[in-house]
Motif scaffolding. Structure first.
Motif, short mmCIF file in Angstrom:
data_model
loop_
_atom_site.label_atom_id
_atom_site.label_comp_id
_atom_site.label_asym_id
_atom_site.label_seq_id
_atom_site.Cartn_x
_atom_site.Cartn_y
_atom_site.Cartn_z
N THR A 30 -44.99 -14.80 74.70
CA THR A 30 -45.14 -13.42 75.16
C THR A 30 -45.28 -12.46 73.99
O THR A 30 -45.50 -11.27 74.19
CB THR A 30 -43.94 -12.99 76.04
N GLU A 31 -45.14 -13.00 72.77
CA GLU A 31 -45.35 -12.24 71.54
C GLU A 31 -45.59 -13.24 70.42
O GLU A 31 -45.31 -14.43 70.59
CB GLU A 31 -44.17 -11.32 71.24
N PRO A 32 -46.12 -12.81 69.27
CA PRO A 32 -46.32 -13.75 68.15
C PRO A 32 -44.97 -14.31 67.68
O PRO A 32 -44.00 -13.56 67.55
CB PRO A 32 -46.95 -12.88 67.06
N ILE A 33 -44.94 -15.63 67.46
CA ILE A 33 -43.68 -16.28 67.04
C ILE A 33 -43.95 -17.42 66.07
O ILE A 33 -45.04 -17.98 66.03
CB ILE A 33 -42.86 -16.81 68.24
N GLN A 34 -42.92 -17.78 65.30
CA GLN A 34 -42.90 -18.93 64.41
C GLN A 34 -42.24 -20.07 65.19
O GLN A 34 -41.05 -20.01 65.51
CB GLN A 34 -42.12 -18.60 63.15
N MET A 35 -43.01 -21.10 65.51
CA MET A 35 -42.51 -22.20 66.35
C MET A 35 -41.45 -23.06 65.68
O MET A 35 -40.75 -23.80 66.36
CB MET A 35 -43.68 -23.08 66.81
N GLY A 36 -41.32 -22.98 64.36
CA GLY A 36 -40.32 -23.77 63.67
C GLY A 36 -38.89 -23.43 64.06
O GLY A 36 -37.97 -24.18 63.77
N GLN A 37 -38.69 -22.31 64.74
CA GLN A 37 -37.36 -21.92 65.20
C GLN A 37 -37.03 -22.45 66.60
O GLN A 37 -35.94 -22.20 67.10
CB GLN A 37 -37.25 -20.40 65.24
N TYR A 38 -37.96 -23.16 67.24
CA TYR A 38 -37.79 -23.53 68.65
C TYR A 38 -37.88 -25.03 68.86
O TYR A 38 -38.50 -25.76 68.10
CB TYR A 38 -38.87 -22.86 69.50
N GLY A 39 -37.28 -25.44 69.95
CA GLY A 39 -37.36 -26.83 70.37
C GLY A 39 -37.03 -26.95 71.84
O GLY A 39 -36.69 -25.97 72.50
N LEU A 40 -37.16 -28.17 72.33
CA LEU A 40 -36.83 -28.46 73.73
C LEU A 40 -35.78 -29.55 73.78
O LEU A 40 -35.78 -30.48 72.95
CB LEU A 40 -38.07 -28.97 74.49
N MET A 41 -34.90 -29.45 74.75
CA MET A 41 -33.98 -30.51 75.12
C MET A 41 -34.23 -30.78 76.60
O MET A 41 -34.79 -29.95 77.30
CB MET A 41 -32.53 -30.08 74.92
N ILE A 42 -33.78 -31.92 77.06
CA ILE A 42 -33.83 -32.22 78.48
C ILE A 42 -32.40 -32.17 78.99
O ILE A 42 -31.48 -32.66 78.34
CB ILE A 42 -34.46 -33.60 78.75
N GLY A 43 -32.22 -31.55 80.14
CA GLY A 43 -30.89 -31.42 80.71
C GLY A 43 -30.87 -31.70 82.20
O GLY A 43 -31.91 -31.82 82.85
N VAL A 44 -29.66 -31.79 82.73
CA VAL A 44 -29.45 -31.95 84.16
C VAL A 44 -29.12 -30.59 84.74
O VAL A 44 -28.19 -29.92 84.26
CB VAL A 44 -28.30 -32.94 84.45
N ARG A 45 -29.89 -30.17 85.74
CA ARG A 45 -29.69 -28.87 86.37
C ARG A 45 -28.31 -28.81 87.03
O ARG A 45 -27.90 -29.71 87.74
CB ARG A 45 -30.77 -28.65 87.44
N LEU A 46 -27.59 -27.73 86.75
CA LEU A 46 -26.28 -27.51 87.36
C LEU A 46 -26.34 -26.43 88.44
O LEU A 46 -25.50 -26.38 89.31
CB LEU A 46 -25.26 -27.07 86.30
N GLY A 47 -27.29 -25.57 88.35
CA GLY A 47 -27.42 -24.45 89.28
C GLY A 47 -28.45 -23.49 88.73
O GLY A 47 -29.16 -23.80 87.77
N GLN A 48 -28.54 -22.33 89.32
CA GLN A 48 -29.51 -21.33 88.91
C GLN A 48 -29.33 -20.96 87.44
O GLN A 48 -28.34 -20.37 87.06
CB GLN A 48 -29.37 -20.08 89.79
N GLY A 49 -30.29 -21.35 86.60
CA GLY A 49 -30.26 -21.00 85.18
C GLY A 49 -29.24 -21.75 84.36
O GLY A 49 -28.98 -21.37 83.22
N LEU A 50 -28.67 -22.83 84.89
CA LEU A 50 -27.66 -23.60 84.16
C LEU A 50 -28.06 -25.07 84.10
O LEU A 50 -28.57 -25.62 85.07
CB LEU A 50 -26.30 -23.49 84.84
N ALA A 51 -27.82 -25.70 82.95
CA ALA A 51 -28.09 -27.12 82.79
C ALA A 51 -27.21 -27.66 81.67
O ALA A 51 -26.81 -26.93 80.77
CB ALA A 51 -29.56 -27.36 82.45
N THR A 52 -26.92 -28.95 81.74
CA THR A 52 -26.19 -29.65 80.69
C THR A 52 -27.16 -30.55 79.94
O THR A 52 -27.84 -31.37 80.57
CB THR A 52 -25.06 -30.51 81.29
N PRO A 53 -27.26 -30.41 78.62
CA PRO A 53 -28.19 -31.26 77.86
C PRO A 53 -27.83 -32.74 77.97
O PRO A 53 -26.66 -33.11 78.03
CB PRO A 53 -28.03 -30.78 76.42
N ILE A 54 -28.87 -33.57 77.99
CA ILE A 54 -28.70 -35.02 77.97
C ILE A 54 -28.79 -35.46 76.51
O ILE A 54 -29.68 -35.04 75.78
CB ILE A 54 -29.80 -35.72 78.79
#
Length: 134
Positions: A30-54
């Motif tokens: 949504t704006e210019p960014i440096q991708m080196g600050q970001y990553g993805l994890m996979i998690g189990v959904r706990l509810g609206q907007g909540l998850a626990t990382p695997i």
């Protein structure tokens, strides 16, 4: 844990869940960014907007600049990354591959967790501490 909401990069969704060579996580800047600050994890959904990382499910994007409106398709399988200029726009589509042997997001209870690294500490040496095999 209370952390800031990421607004500069959005997870649009998971597409083609469980389909080999098509399963992907779609993100948009949504704006210019440096991708080196970001990553993805996979998690189990706990509810609206909540998850626990695997455990042991982390992808770091690596250094690179995204422009406002650029897209990132993270294919879960193996493959070669690419960059495509989108027609009639200034936007680009970056396709990257997690490199997993099989699809792993077939369940809607498994969700991507986008994170931003704001601080880090790396130890240069462990002098004076016992070392295994030495």
């Amino acid at each position: 844990m209370i952390v800031e909401l990421i607004t500069e990069l959005s997870v649009i969704g998971v597409f083609s869940r469980g389909v080999a060579n098509e399963e992907r996580i779609v993100l948009r800047a949504t704006e210019p960014i440096q991708m080196g600050q970001y990553g993805l994890m996979i998690g189990v959904r706990l509810g609206q907007g909540l998850a626990t990382p695997i455990r042991d499910n982390l992808l770091w994007f690596g250094d690179g600049i995204l422009g406002k409106g650029d897209w990132v398709f993270v294919y879960t399988g193996p493959g070669k990354g690419s960059v495509t200029d989108l027609p009639n726009t200034q936007e680009k589509l970056y396709s990257i591959h997690w490199g997993r042997e099989t699809t792993f997001l077939s369940s809607p209870d498994l969700v991507p967790i986008l994170f931003r690294v704001d601080a880090v500490q790396i130890t240069d040496s462990l002098l004076g501490l016992p070392q295994s095999g030495k």
